[in-house]
Enzyme design. Sequence first.
Site, PDB file in Angstrom:
ATOM      1  N   ASP A 287       0.873  -1.172   0.000  1.00  0.00           N
ATOM      2  CA  ASP A 287       0.000   0.000   0.000  1.00  0.00           C
ATOM      3  C   ASP A 287       0.914   1.227   0.000  1.00  0.00           C
ATOM      4  O   ASP A 287       2.108   1.141   0.310  1.00  0.00           O
ATOM      5  CB  ASP A 287      -0.955   0.007   1.208  1.00  0.00           C
ATOM      6  CG  ASP A 287      -2.131   0.976   0.974  1.00  0.00           C
ATOM      7  OD1 ASP A 287      -2.062   1.790   0.023  1.00  0.00           O
ATOM      8  OD2 ASP A 287      -3.114   0.929   1.741  1.00  0.00           O
TER       9      ASP A 287
HETATM   10  C1  BGC Z   1      -4.904   3.466   0.021  1.00  0.00           C
HETATM   11  C2  BGC Z   1      -5.036   2.459  -1.100  1.00  0.00           C
HETATM   12  C3  BGC Z   1      -4.857   3.154  -2.422  1.00  0.00           C
HETATM   13  C4  BGC Z   1      -3.516   3.835  -2.448  1.00  0.00           C
HETATM   14  C5  BGC Z   1      -3.236   4.581  -3.734  1.00  0.00           C
HETATM   15  C6  BGC Z   1      -3.610   4.226  -0.105  1.00  0.00           C
HETATM   16  O1  BGC Z   1      -3.533   5.243   0.826  1.00  0.00           O
HETATM   17  O2  BGC Z   1      -4.964   2.803   1.246  1.00  0.00           O
HETATM   18  O3  BGC Z   1      -6.303   1.850  -1.038  1.00  0.00           O
HETATM   19  O4  BGC Z   1      -4.958   2.228  -3.464  1.00  0.00           O
HETATM   20  O5  BGC Z   1      -3.457   4.769  -1.382  1.00  0.00           O
HETATM   21  O6  BGC Z   1      -4.028   5.707  -3.820  1.00  0.00           O
END
Ligand code: BGC
Length: 754
Positions: A287
């Site tokens: 993530d």
């Molecule tokens: C979120 C993810 C997301 C990623 C990219 C993260 O902060 O938890 O779900 O895909 O950011 O935006």
Amino acid sequence: MKPSRFPARLAVVAVALASAGSILLYAQRPQRPPAPPKGPWMNTSLSPDERADLVLKEMTLDEKIALLHGVGMPTDDPVTPENAASNRGVGYAVGVPRLGIPGIDMSDAAYGVRSSQANGRYATALPANVAAAAGWDPDAAYEYGALIGRELRAQGYNMTLGGGTNLTREPRNGRTFEYLGEDPILAGTLVAKLIEGTQSAHVIGDIKHYAFNDQENGRNSGNVSIDKRAGHESDLLAFEIGVTKGHPAAVMCSYNRVNGDFACENEWLLKDVLKKDWQFPGFVVSDWGGTHSTEKASAAGLDEEQPGKFFYSDKFKAAVEAGRISQAELDEHIHRILRSMFAVGVVDYPRQRAVVDPFAGFETSRKIEESGIVLLKNNKDILPIESGKVKSIAVIGAHSDVGMISGGGSAQVDPIGGSAILPPGQGATHWQQQIWFPSSPLKAIQQRAPGAKVSFDPGVDPVAAAAAAKGADVVVMFAYQWESEGMDLPSLALPNYKNGDKDVDQNAIIEAVTKANPHTVVVLETGSPVTMPWVDAPQAIVEAWYSGSDGANALGNVLFGSVNPSGKLPNTFPKSDADLPHPTISKPQAVHFDGPVSPETWAKGLPPFPINYDEGLKVGYKWYDAEKKPVLFPFGYGLSYTTYGYSDLDVKTGDTVTVTFKLANTGKREGAEIAEIYAELPASAQEPPKRLVGFTKVKLGPKEKKTVTVEIDRKYLSIWDEAKNAWSLVPGEYTFLVGGSSDKLPEKKTVSLQ
Ligand code: BGC
């Protein structure tokens, strides 16, 4: 509250892209030529693994390293040489152009392609994922994923960051709308289909956030404690089904710690469970900012760092050169990434940007919403409204004159033409801004009741709202609960909100309106369950969730009966927060770093704070059943304009268990019934009272009767045996229960299983 996100991106993402400059930049950027087909790995009769190995042999160390990490947020200005070829979504890994391997271009796409206003393309907003889950329809989940895949591809992306599958253990989680409910078999079955749909468009699918990222408060620092059995039988089972049946090319590991280690360097989660037990052949991507080490993460099974390159670039190369990470370990990461690209077809079917017609997606979006709307209450059949008979309708509250709300955070889709409550032209959305889709319930109601006087009141003042309601044949009263990534709900109560300097108490308005006129239909636009101190007052209650691009028409069709509601709750609606496993949500001392953060500080992470999931196996309805707590509306519950009858249950046992029963539409209207099958395990299994083991959605004409057969996987009847580290079926008596709601299961049969 400040968002506790990876530092660099924060709230600037959408703002930066909103400028006319970036639109121009898009218009002028030359289209990339399709990758030249080169080398024996372009032989499509070879397997993805063989093709990956052939490419791997040709790659230099630097080319391998480049595929292991991001290049910073491509959305951030300025354009750099590394991200110049990207589509400027949220993540990018450069490919190997000389070998015909394209870059991996990633966009968030939970309920539609994120931030697409900025590149002038727009996207369809589907109903929130929780609304799709309320349809309990695997085919619709496939369509949901396929539409997202097609639009991603047309916008120039070849990887989605959708597939949210965290179980609703904590319903105040601000991302509940992005997930698929509280049951692992329902969530897993649906996400598998959604992934299949997305990958059918040759877009790399993913499933996230692996694992136990079940709340947003302190998501970067929380240390979830959960025992292995409870973990496997709950959240992990949803992922297991999603991974083994949906075959996503990628898994996104989550921000939080699990039993001590960050999820993105957690050997148990990544190596033992995902890659060994489930035989996941694809790649694990962190993530955003969820990587915290090089050697430890690599050994634990993290294949790719996103969106930056702090741990998986120079540090990784140095570790390989010094022998701290073996060549074989590096090659395994690369093999997984490449084989996934071949398996999904991103090499053989290069993207071709096209103009997206987001209106083309309205029909799919509307149909999914129609099958996900849940009719919670319908006294004296106030619904459907008979358009020929009704003389006056008072529409009240929640901007229902202009729009319907959507869920925020990285899932946010830009509404075509901008948010309904802002001046026209403000199409790009901002982090944690409440966005109302320009889909007007008032207009949808007016169109369906041309002979009636339809009035509107904003529902911000109890006295004015009561006066507007008084005397109308029917009142349609809207209320909402907005939620977003990066925050949790303080409680399940309908929130108060500000209107100018006025504090609007939604519960008080509903009470005033229903007192003035009991012929009221309350329509809820929520992502999580809400508590309803006024539940006895209105004649009808409809849960419309976050309803997507064409939500008002879907709602209009249900309210006026051209669509018979068939959705059922994927989450229990409890009576109060006090009935939840944790009456107050756990919160860390510090939820975010103050000010800019160096990568070194980020790597260390915020001090862990405990999130103790000691309810264990008892997630959602399993908790209320076990604790004998009455609820407001149970899991699996939802009414229809017709009625159904169940009979003749039979259960045959063998390699699988076959459940057969008769299902009849006993009413006068065509409808679709979600038939639910639960099992009570033998007492020696020490399980909550019952679990969902199968379901099917059956269409039935008036008075029609069908024989329904559902095969039950024996794993769904098993428990996780920690000693054997495997699923195990406890020999004994199993009682199968079949019906239309977890609290109403008229058919029952006990069989012996070995
Ligand atoms: C979120 C993810 C997301 C990623 C990219 C993260 O902060 O938890 O779900 O895909 O950011 O935006």
